[in-house]
Design a protein around this motif. Structure first.
Motif, PDB file in Angstrom:
ATOM      1  N   VAL A 171      34.234  37.142  28.084  1.00  0.00           N
ATOM      2  CA  VAL A 171      34.855  36.435  29.212  1.00  0.00           C
ATOM      3  C   VAL A 171      33.891  36.436  30.387  1.00  0.00           C
ATOM      4  O   VAL A 171      33.385  37.491  30.787  1.00  0.00           O
ATOM      5  CB  VAL A 171      36.179  37.108  29.624  1.00  0.00           C
ATOM      6  N   LEU A 172      33.612  35.263  30.936  1.00  0.00           N
ATOM      7  CA  LEU A 172      32.820  35.153  32.155  1.00  0.00           C
ATOM      8  C   LEU A 172      33.766  34.922  33.321  1.00  0.00           C
ATOM      9  O   LEU A 172      34.621  34.031  33.263  1.00  0.00           O
ATOM     10  CB  LEU A 172      31.817  34.007  32.045  1.00  0.00           C
ATOM     11  N   VAL A 173      33.626  35.719  34.382  1.00  0.00           N
ATOM     12  CA  VAL A 173      34.434  35.552  35.586  1.00  0.00           C
ATOM     13  C   VAL A 173      33.514  35.139  36.718  1.00  0.00           C
ATOM     14  O   VAL A 173      32.644  35.905  37.141  1.00  0.00           O
ATOM     15  CB  VAL A 173      35.182  36.859  35.958  1.00  0.00           C
ATOM     16  N   ASN A 174      33.707  33.912  37.209  1.00  0.00           N
ATOM     17  CA  ASN A 174      32.930  33.426  38.350  1.00  0.00           C
ATOM     18  C   ASN A 174      33.691  33.731  39.633  1.00  0.00           C
ATOM     19  O   ASN A 174      34.908  33.588  39.699  1.00  0.00           O
ATOM     20  CB  ASN A 174      32.704  31.917  38.233  1.00  0.00           C
ATOM     21  N   GLY A 175      32.957  34.151  40.662  1.00  0.00           N
ATOM     22  CA  GLY A 175      33.633  34.601  41.881  1.00  0.00           C
ATOM     23  C   GLY A 175      34.296  35.934  41.651  1.00  0.00           C
ATOM     24  O   GLY A 175      35.395  36.205  42.162  1.00  0.00           O
ATOM     25  N   ALA A 176      33.626  36.809  40.899  1.00  0.00           N
ATOM     26  CA  ALA A 176      34.250  38.042  40.421  1.00  0.00           C
ATOM     27  C   ALA A 176      34.526  39.060  41.515  1.00  0.00           C
ATOM     28  O   ALA A 176      35.278  40.000  41.297  1.00  0.00           O
ATOM     29  CB  ALA A 176      33.372  38.684  39.342  1.00  0.00           C
ATOM     30  N   ALA A 177      33.917  38.908  42.689  1.00  0.00           N
ATOM     31  CA  ALA A 177      34.170  39.845  43.775  1.00  0.00           C
ATOM     32  C   ALA A 177      35.297  39.382  44.688  1.00  0.00           C
ATOM     33  O   ALA A 177      35.700  40.125  45.587  1.00  0.00           O
ATOM     34  CB  ALA A 177      32.903  40.058  44.604  1.00  0.00           C
ATOM     35  N   GLY A 178      35.818  38.191  44.464  1.00  0.00           N
ATOM     36  CA  GLY A 178      36.865  37.656  45.320  1.00  0.00           C
ATOM     37  C   GLY A 178      38.235  38.208  44.977  1.00  0.00           C
ATOM     38  O   GLY A 178      38.395  39.065  44.098  1.00  0.00           O
ATOM     39  N   GLY A 179      39.250  37.703  45.660  1.00  0.00           N
ATOM     40  CA  GLY A 179      40.602  38.204  45.485  1.00  0.00           C
ATOM     41  C   GLY A 179      41.095  38.102  44.052  1.00  0.00           C
ATOM     42  O   GLY A 179      41.417  39.109  43.412  1.00  0.00           O
ATOM     43  N   VAL A 180      41.150  36.899  43.498  1.00  0.00           N
ATOM     44  CA  VAL A 180      41.588  36.718  42.120  1.00  0.00           C
ATOM     45  C   VAL A 180      40.538  37.252  41.152  1.00  0.00           C
ATOM     46  O   VAL A 180      40.867  37.887  40.153  1.00  0.00           O
ATOM     47  CB  VAL A 180      41.873  35.232  41.839  1.00  0.00           C
ATOM     48  N   GLY A 201      24.366  39.251  44.759  1.00  0.00           N
ATOM     49  CA  GLY A 201      23.779  40.537  44.400  1.00  0.00           C
ATOM     50  C   GLY A 201      24.381  41.733  45.093  1.00  0.00           C
ATOM     51  O   GLY A 201      24.433  42.833  44.527  1.00  0.00           O
ATOM     52  N   LYS A 202      24.881  41.566  46.321  1.00  0.00           N
ATOM     53  CA  LYS A 202      25.437  42.702  47.052  1.00  0.00           C
ATOM     54  C   LYS A 202      26.668  43.287  46.372  1.00  0.00           C
ATOM     55  O   LYS A 202      27.075  44.420  46.667  1.00  0.00           O
ATOM     56  CB  LYS A 202      25.787  42.297  48.483  1.00  0.00           C
ATOM     57  N   LEU A 207      31.191  45.610  41.140  1.00  0.00           N
ATOM     58  CA  LEU A 207      31.727  44.967  39.939  1.00  0.00           C
ATOM     59  C   LEU A 207      31.431  45.767  38.684  1.00  0.00           C
ATOM     60  O   LEU A 207      32.247  45.809  37.760  1.00  0.00           O
ATOM     61  CB  LEU A 207      31.186  43.540  39.838  1.00  0.00           C
ATOM     62  N   ARG A 208      30.303  46.430  38.641  1.00  0.00           N
ATOM     63  CA  ARG A 208      30.035  47.312  37.496  1.00  0.00           C
ATOM     64  C   ARG A 208      30.999  48.494  37.518  1.00  0.00           C
ATOM     65  O   ARG A 208      31.469  48.938  36.468  1.00  0.00           O
ATOM     66  CB  ARG A 208      28.578  47.768  37.502  1.00  0.00           C
ATOM     67  N   ASP A 209      31.332  48.981  38.713  1.00  0.00           N
ATOM     68  CA  ASP A 209      32.298  50.066  38.824  1.00  0.00           C
ATOM     69  C   ASP A 209      33.686  49.618  38.362  1.00  0.00           C
ATOM     70  O   ASP A 209      34.454  50.416  37.814  1.00  0.00           O
ATOM     71  CB  ASP A 209      32.354  50.557  40.275  1.00  0.00           C
ATOM     72  N   PHE A 215      26.138  41.552  34.704  1.00  0.00           N
ATOM     73  CA  PHE A 215      26.250  40.976  36.039  1.00  0.00           C
ATOM     74  C   PHE A 215      25.196  39.899  36.219  1.00  0.00           C
ATOM     75  O   PHE A 215      24.037  40.081  35.849  1.00  0.00           O
ATOM     76  CB  PHE A 215      26.067  42.061  37.115  1.00  0.00           C
ATOM     77  N   ILE A 216      25.609  38.777  36.800  1.00  0.00           N
ATOM     78  CA  ILE A 216      24.674  37.692  37.123  1.00  0.00           C
ATOM     79  C   ILE A 216      24.765  37.398  38.608  1.00  0.00           C
ATOM     80  O   ILE A 216      25.845  37.109  39.142  1.00  0.00           O
ATOM     81  CB  ILE A 216      25.001  36.415  36.322  1.00  0.00           C
ATOM     82  N   ASP A 217      23.638  37.507  39.278  1.00  0.00           N
ATOM     83  CA  ASP A 217      23.535  37.172  40.697  1.00  0.00           C
ATOM     84  C   ASP A 217      23.268  35.672  40.796  1.00  0.00           C
ATOM     85  O   ASP A 217      22.172  35.201  40.494  1.00  0.00           O
ATOM     86  CB  ASP A 217      22.400  37.978  41.330  1.00  0.00           C
ATOM     87  N   TYR A 218      24.301  34.924  41.212  1.00  0.00           N
ATOM     88  CA  TYR A 218      24.162  33.465  41.216  1.00  0.00           C
ATOM     89  C   TYR A 218      23.136  32.978  42.235  1.00  0.00           C
ATOM     90  O   TYR A 218      22.688  31.821  42.164  1.00  0.00           O
ATOM     91  CB  TYR A 218      25.512  32.795  41.458  1.00  0.00           C
ATOM     92  N   THR A 219      22.755  33.829  43.193  1.00  0.00           N
ATOM     93  CA  THR A 219      21.738  33.416  44.162  1.00  0.00           C
ATOM     94  C   THR A 219      20.341  33.447  43.549  1.00  0.00           C
ATOM     95  O   THR A 219      19.397  32.896  44.126  1.00  0.00           O
ATOM     96  CB  THR A 219      21.759  34.309  45.417  1.00  0.00           C
ATOM     97  N   ARG A 220      20.208  34.105  42.390  1.00  0.00           N
ATOM     98  CA  ARG A 220      18.911  34.200  41.714  1.00  0.00           C
ATOM     99  C   ARG A 220      18.831  33.307  40.478  1.00  0.00           C
ATOM    100  O   ARG A 220      17.759  32.805  40.132  1.00  0.00           O
ATOM    101  CB  ARG A 220      18.628  35.652  41.307  1.00  0.00           C
ATOM    102  N   GLN A 221      19.943  33.135  39.788  1.00  0.00           N
ATOM    103  CA  GLN A 221      19.943  32.266  38.605  1.00  0.00           C
ATOM    104  C   GLN A 221      21.340  31.693  38.410  1.00  0.00           C
ATOM    105  O   GLN A 221      22.355  32.362  38.639  1.00  0.00           O
ATOM    106  CB  GLN A 221      19.496  33.032  37.352  1.00  0.00           C
TER     107      GLN A 221
END
Length: 334
Positions: A171-180, A201-202, A207-209, A215-221
């Motif tokens: 499962v890929l979750v985009n916006g994984a640090a947001g509310g939902v 990246g911040k 998210l690993r915790d 983890f994918i940092d969308y600002t890099r790729q």
């Protein structure tokens, strides 16, 4: 009582902390003294006058309006026909959504009247701030991924939304640090999925915790350039760009755009054999009772971006407008 009201549409500055009538409950209602209020996107959509919607889709708003659906507090009074709740109970709720979308939820206040069908006992293991942060975002993730919980017609698509099996899936979750997103990540892990989290990246350590396997940092790729053969994408951002994730999915895979307005990939989805499905979250005290033990024992953690006093609601909305919220913003009531 004190409440945060607005008398016209506009930016955060239209929110006014002022006197308002205290709700009068019927024999079928519960009066809750609010301790904390969680912020959600519909709060600022309402404040702005639903300007992202076409005129015919915009609900009529009566002023003064009070935004806010997600509350946690203590039962102040109980109607004669109500069972299951007593004065002094700690409770939480998503109040009247979507029925109160046009300002009838009225959560930004010291007191709110709630139907017992939308009310649940607050998880014992967390405080009012975290309990207030959970309902809408967590119920959204739950109704997308675990159980829709109702048979109401879907205004966003002709067919009923159906969650898909998660155990052993990627499962890929985009916006994984947001509310939902941060709840969707945790629910997918709880159900046995391998989870790829996409965020800036911040947010990687957080998210690993919370359980992210990759983890994918969308600002890099761009994730759509490097990920393939995923079973399910939960796009917590959604909108017109959600179709870019179709190429990451295997044939027979599924895309859940949390915000589906403007989705433009229907034809490509059919060509790729991908199911695209969405739903609109609905209030459910039954589901909040079911979820409460998972919040209480830490199976699901609530991430707080920041807290503000109720009278600082305009500052809280200004923070929300900056974007890149990590988890949820919460108002506390003195």
């Amino acid at each position: 009582m004190k409440a945060v009201q607005f008398h016209r549409f506009g930016g955060p500055d239209v929110l006014q902390y002022e006197d308002a009538p205290k709700p009068q409950i019927t024999e079928k209602d519960v009066l809750v003294r609010v301790h904390a209020v969680g912020l959600n996107p519909p709060d600022w959509y309402l404040r702005e006058g639903f300007k992202a919607l076409t005129p015919e889709w915009r609900p009529k708003v009566d002023f003064p309006a009070i935004a806010g659906t997600d509350i946690s507090g203590v039962v102040e009074a109980v109607g004669d026909d109500v069972s299951g709740f007593s004065v002094g109970d700690e409770v939480y709720s998503m109040v009247r959504f979507p029925s109160g979308l046009a300002g009838g939820s009225r959560g930004y206040a010291e007191y709110v009247a709630v139907s017992p069908s939308e009310l649940a006992h607050k998880p014992k293991g967390i405080d009012h701030v975290r309990a207030a942060a959970a309902p809408m975002s967590l119920l959204t993730a739950w109704q997308f991924l675990i159980d829709v919980g109702h048979d109401e017609s879907n205004p966003l698509q002709p067919h009923r939304h159906k969650p898909v099996p998660l155990e052993g899936k990627t499962v890929l979750v985009n916006g994984a640090a947001g509310g939902v997103g941060h709840f969707a990540l945790q629910l997918a892990k709880w159900r046995g999925a391998h989870v790829i989290a996409v965020a800036s990246g911040k947010n990687e350590a957080l998210l690993r915790d919370l359980g992210a396997d990759k983890f994918i940092d969308y600002t890099r790729q761009a994730p759509e350039d490097v990920v393939r053969e995923v079973d399910l994408v939960v796009d917590g951002v959604g909108g017109p760009k959600s179709g870019r994730f179709l190429r990451t999915l295997k044939r027979g895979g599924t895309l859940f755009p949390i915000f589906s307005l403007g989705f433009e990939g229907a034809d490509e989805a059919r060509e790729r054999g991908v199911t695209v499905s969405t739903t609109q979250v609905r209030s459910s005290g039954t589901q909040l009772e079911e979820i409460a033990p998972l919040l209480s024992d830490g199976t699901i953690k609530v991430v707080i971006d920041g807290t503000y006093l109720l009278e600082q609601a305009s500052d809280a909305h200004a923070r929300a407008e900056q974007g890149h919220i990590q988890g949820k913003i919460v108002l506390t009531v003195r």
